[in-house]
Design a protein around this motif. Structure first.
Motif, PDB file in Angstrom:
ATOM      1  N   ALA A  96      99.486 -52.406 -44.714  1.00 23.08           N
ATOM      2  CA  ALA A  96      99.649 -50.947 -44.657  1.00 23.08           C
ATOM      3  C   ALA A  96      99.470 -50.474 -43.223  1.00 23.08           C
ATOM      4  CB  ALA A  96      98.652 -50.254 -45.566  1.00 23.08           C
ATOM      5  N   SER A 156      96.101 -56.153 -47.468  1.00 20.60           N
ATOM      6  CA  SER A 156      95.558 -56.125 -48.823  1.00 20.60           C
ATOM      7  C   SER A 156      94.687 -57.351 -49.044  1.00 20.60           C
ATOM      8  CB  SER A 156      96.685 -56.075 -49.855  1.00 20.60           C
ATOM      9  OG  SER A 156      97.470 -57.258 -49.784  1.00 20.60           O
ATOM     10  N   CYS A 186     109.675 -53.257 -45.690  1.00 23.39           N
ATOM     11  CA  CYS A 186     109.026 -51.989 -45.992  1.00 23.39           C
ATOM     12  C   CYS A 186     109.315 -51.624 -47.449  1.00 23.39           C
ATOM     13  CB  CYS A 186     109.506 -50.883 -45.065  1.00 23.39           C
ATOM     14  SG  CYS A 186     108.734 -49.284 -45.441  1.00 23.39           S
ATOM     15  N   GLU A 208      95.268 -53.895 -55.644  1.00 23.97           N
ATOM     16  CA  GLU A 208      96.308 -53.336 -54.787  1.00 23.97           C
ATOM     17  C   GLU A 208      96.282 -51.813 -54.912  1.00 23.97           C
ATOM     18  OE1 GLU A 208     100.054 -55.272 -55.371  1.00 23.97           O
ATOM     19  OE2 GLU A 208      99.401 -57.079 -54.308  1.00 23.97           O
ATOM     20  N   ILE A 213     103.995 -49.080 -46.400  1.00 27.36           N
ATOM     21  CA  ILE A 213     103.521 -50.295 -47.064  1.00 27.36           C
ATOM     22  C   ILE A 213     104.581 -51.370 -46.915  1.00 27.36           C
ATOM     23  CG2 ILE A 213     102.846 -51.328 -49.262  1.00 27.36           C
ATOM     24  CD1 ILE A 213     101.621 -48.647 -50.015  1.00 27.36           C
ATOM     25  N   TRP A 266      92.335 -50.871 -47.756  1.00 23.43           N
ATOM     26  CA  TRP A 266      92.654 -51.403 -49.080  1.00 23.43           C
ATOM     27  C   TRP A 266      91.387 -51.589 -49.907  1.00 23.43           C
ATOM     28  CZ3 TRP A 266      97.481 -51.935 -51.004  1.00 23.43           C
ATOM     29  CH2 TRP A 266      98.547 -51.986 -50.115  1.00 23.43           C
ATOM     30  N   GLU A 293     100.727 -48.532 -57.030  1.00 23.74           N
ATOM     31  CA  GLU A 293     102.130 -48.864 -57.314  1.00 23.74           C
ATOM     32  C   GLU A 293     102.436 -48.668 -58.794  1.00 23.74           C
ATOM     33  OE1 GLU A 293     105.269 -52.542 -56.525  1.00 23.74           O
ATOM     34  OE2 GLU A 293     103.149 -52.978 -56.878  1.00 23.74           O
ATOM     35  N   LEU A 311     100.323 -57.766 -48.772  1.00 25.35           N
ATOM     36  CA  LEU A 311     100.800 -56.458 -48.342  1.00 25.35           C
ATOM     37  C   LEU A 311     100.096 -56.042 -47.063  1.00 25.35           C
ATOM     38  CD1 LEU A 311     100.692 -54.579 -51.771  1.00 25.35           C
ATOM     39  CD2 LEU A 311     102.744 -55.469 -50.651  1.00 25.35           C
ATOM     40  N   LEU A 369      95.323 -48.428 -52.293  1.00 19.70           N
ATOM     41  CA  LEU A 369      95.168 -48.086 -50.882  1.00 19.70           C
ATOM     42  C   LEU A 369      94.572 -46.693 -50.743  1.00 19.70           C
ATOM     43  CD1 LEU A 369      95.969 -49.031 -47.919  1.00 19.70           C
ATOM     44  CD2 LEU A 369      97.994 -47.574 -48.214  1.00 19.70           C
ATOM     45  N   TRP A 374     105.366 -46.597 -54.857  1.00 13.72           N
ATOM     46  CA  TRP A 374     103.981 -46.213 -54.618  1.00 13.72           C
ATOM     47  C   TRP A 374     103.862 -44.702 -54.703  1.00 13.72           C
ATOM     48  CZ3 TRP A 374      99.758 -49.469 -53.425  1.00 13.72           C
ATOM     49  CH2 TRP A 374     100.073 -50.837 -53.421  1.00 13.72           C
TER      50      TRP A 374
END
Length: 346
Positions: free
Chosen positions: A125, A118, A146, A167, A135, A162, A183, A123, A169, A188
């Protein structure tokens, strides 16, 4: 027409190069390969653009192909995604002047295809052939937790990317869709699914604002998507008060085979694509199109047989103003090429 001028060819990998990734400042280039290594390259001369050197080789952490490599925003960590289903996290030791694998993230049930940090580095991914996106939260002492396992794709997930500032994705899949994730209340969820491609979506990239995405597909098209926020002037409905993404431009007829990679320059605004037809193409938006809702993109430069007869797996624009006209590429020939985008009359 502008042109792509080859300024350097970096040799060292002994298998195909899957991804090329510039460090945040552009002072280094990381490349990953089927030879299970990551090589880090640096331009060792300020005056000679063709003078490059491999300054580090990262090896020993993965048992199979390294499919993806990504720099943390700090430039001091790297993440690697491998077909051995794990993700490695590497840290540069200033004392020893070496890179060390400080964490191995496990959980995917099959090949890990892509990894991305991110924008603030908090973060990570990952995505996999097992159809899931994971994530991870970066904690202290090289621990990673996780936070969520996202399983709404129905096929192999090829890439995660990202948003450049938020934040948020995006993930691209073999199921021909792109999903947008956000989120809410510590979980998420998918806020939008982008449909339009008719075959596997191999690559996605945001523009510098994060309001647009470009996607590259096995259907040989590039699609441009725009984010319409709630209460937008255009009157686009935004279900659940979440931004809605719409396809505003499609480029077809430019590549003859699958488009494996796409890069949207955060500096010069141009889009580069790489294909199994051995071509790298650069596209520029027509300045006369002042509306975001129907932009016109034209090809401005092309390198045919950019990696000989080999598929080209990855392209990436230089991240800063210093060499905004540089483009890196990696192919099945095991080579990494550095190109300079040269405008007419330059």
């Amino acid at each position: 027409m502008a042109k792509l001028e080859l300024v350097a060819q970096l040799k060292g990998h002994n298998d195909r190069v899957w991804q090329v990734s510039w460090s945040p400042t552009g002072n280094m280039l990381a490349t990953c390969s089927g030879d299970k290594t990551v090589r880090i390259w640096a331009n060792t001369s300020h005056s000679n653009t063709s003078q490059w050197e491999c300054i580090h080789v990262l090896e020993g952490a993965h048992k199979r192909t390294i499919r993806s490599v990504a720099w943390a925003p700090s430039g001091r960590e790297l993440a690697t995604a491998s077909f051995d289903s794990t993700t490695g996290v590497w840290e540069y030791d200033e004392r020893d002047k070496e890179w060390e694998c400080v964490a191995t993230l496990e959980g995917h049930e099959n090949e890990t295809k892509s990894v991305a940090w991110s924008s603030n580095g908090s973060l990570l991914a990952t995505c996999s052939r097992d159809k899931s996106v994971w994530i991870w939260e970066v904690e202290s002492d090289n621990d990673f937790e996780c936070l969520s396992v996202l399983q709404e794709h129905s096929q192999d997930v090829k890439m995660v990317a990202w948003h450049p500032h938020e934040e948020m994705l995006a993930s691209a899949s073999y199921d021909d869709t792109i999903k947008i994730w956000r989120e809410d209340d510590d979980d998420w969820f998918c806020v939008d699914t982008l449909k339009g491609h008719t075959s596997t979506i191999w690559a996605i990239d945001f523009d510098k604002t994060g309001d647009h995405i470009v996607s590259a597909s096995d259907d040989t098209t590039l699609r441009f998507w725009k984010q319409y926020k709630p209460n937008n002037q255009e009157g686009i409905a935004t279900p659940g008060n979440q931004p809605k993404w719409m396809n505003v431009c499609t480029i077809s007829g430019q590549h003859e085979r699958c488009i494996y990679s796409v890069s949207w320059s955060k500096v010069n605004g141009k889009v580069a694509s790489a294909s199994g037809d051995n071509h790298i193409k650069v596209f520029a938006e027509e300045p006369t199109t002042q509306t975001d809702d129907a932009p016109i993109w034209n090809m401005s430069a092309c390198s045919s047989d950019a990696h000989g007869v080999s598929d080209i797996n990855s392209v990436s624009w230089f991240p800063t103003e210093k060499h905004a006209d540089w483009l890196a590429s990696g192919g099945d020939d095991g080579n990494v090429n550095i190109w300079r985008y040269v405008e007419d009359g330059v």
